[in-house]
Write a protein that holds these residues in place. Structure first.
Motif, mmCIF file in Angstrom:
data_model
loop_
_atom_site.group_PDB
_atom_site.id
_atom_site.type_symbol
_atom_site.label_atom_id
_atom_site.label_comp_id
_atom_site.label_asym_id
_atom_site.label_seq_id
_atom_site.Cartn_x
_atom_site.Cartn_y
_atom_site.Cartn_z
ATOM 1 N N SER A 91 46.019 1.635 -21.350
ATOM 2 C CA SER A 91 45.135 2.807 -20.878
ATOM 3 C C SER A 91 45.991 4.075 -20.790
ATOM 4 N N THR A 92 45.558 5.183 -21.319
ATOM 5 C CA THR A 92 46.399 6.531 -20.895
ATOM 6 C C THR A 92 45.326 7.426 -20.360
ATOM 7 N N ARG A 93 45.762 8.388 -19.590
ATOM 8 C CA ARG A 93 45.071 9.477 -19.116
ATOM 9 C C ARG A 93 44.544 10.481 -20.241
ATOM 10 N N LYS A 94 43.569 11.175 -20.029
ATOM 11 C CA LYS A 94 42.723 12.198 -20.884
ATOM 12 C C LYS A 94 43.978 13.021 -21.705
ATOM 13 N N ASP A 96 47.369 12.539 -21.931
ATOM 14 C CA ASP A 96 48.606 11.971 -22.296
ATOM 15 C C ASP A 96 48.745 11.719 -23.639
#
Length: 186
Positions: A91-94, A96
């Motif tokens: 999972s990554t942030r928007k 990243d």
């Protein structure tokens, strides 16, 4: 089965020749790719993979084709030591990065073996984009292009990869900028 006397490699000709062939391939892979010599194990793994998918004079087919009873897919073979960008599946942030830079060091079953320089570990991934214009040490490599002349003879053309071929303001013919200048004059 033939038995040999211990510590007499000259009596073990086929195995010693195979070891020499693999060692020569390992040296070539490491030298050509400028990968650290500490990656010799990965180079040996890749050399064995490539040797098993190469034709031999003894068999009518490649060793991998004889073993698996089907023709091996060689379309996914890439340069050893080339830059590879693999998708980050965690999972990554928007904002990243969605991929990370690695070095291609081999092949797994239906995936690539990639070296993560920062994490110092081998990563397996099938979602990979390769950047074959630069080696892992950042040096530009010349790309080879095969062209055919009108009489059907092959000509090998060398072209050097440059940054402006990756997409700039100008199209290939250079007409895009000239057209814009003409519109400004009117």
């Amino acid at each position: 089965m033939d038995y040999t006397t211990p510590y007499t490699p000259q009596l073990n000709g086929k195995a010693e020749r195979l070891n020499r062939t693999l060692l020569e391939k390992v040296r070539a892979l490491l030298f050509d790719s400028n990968v650290d010599k500490g990656m010799w194990g990965e180079a040996l793994y890749t050399a064995t993979y490539l040797l098993n998918r190469s034709p031999t004079s003894v068999l009518e087919v490649t060793p991998a084709e004889k073993w698996f009873d089907k023709k091996p897919d060689v379309s996914r073979i890439q340069l050893f030591g080339s830059k590879a960008y693999a998708e980050r599946l965690m999972s990554t942030r928007k904002l990243d990065d969605r991929s990370r830079e690695y070095v291609c060091v081999g092949y797994g079953s239906n995936c690539y073996r990639l070296w993560d320089k920062k994490g110092r570990e081998i990563v397996y991934s099938r979602d990979v984009i390769f950047g074959n214009t630069e080696s892992c040490d950042g040096n530009k490599q010349e790309a080879m292009r095969l062209e055919f002349s009108e009489d059907g003879e092959e000509e090998v053309m060398q072209t050097e990869a440059t940054d402006d071929t990756l997409g700039g303001d100008e199209d290939q013919s250079g007409e895009g900028i000239a057209d814009a200048e003409e519109i400004e004059r009117e």
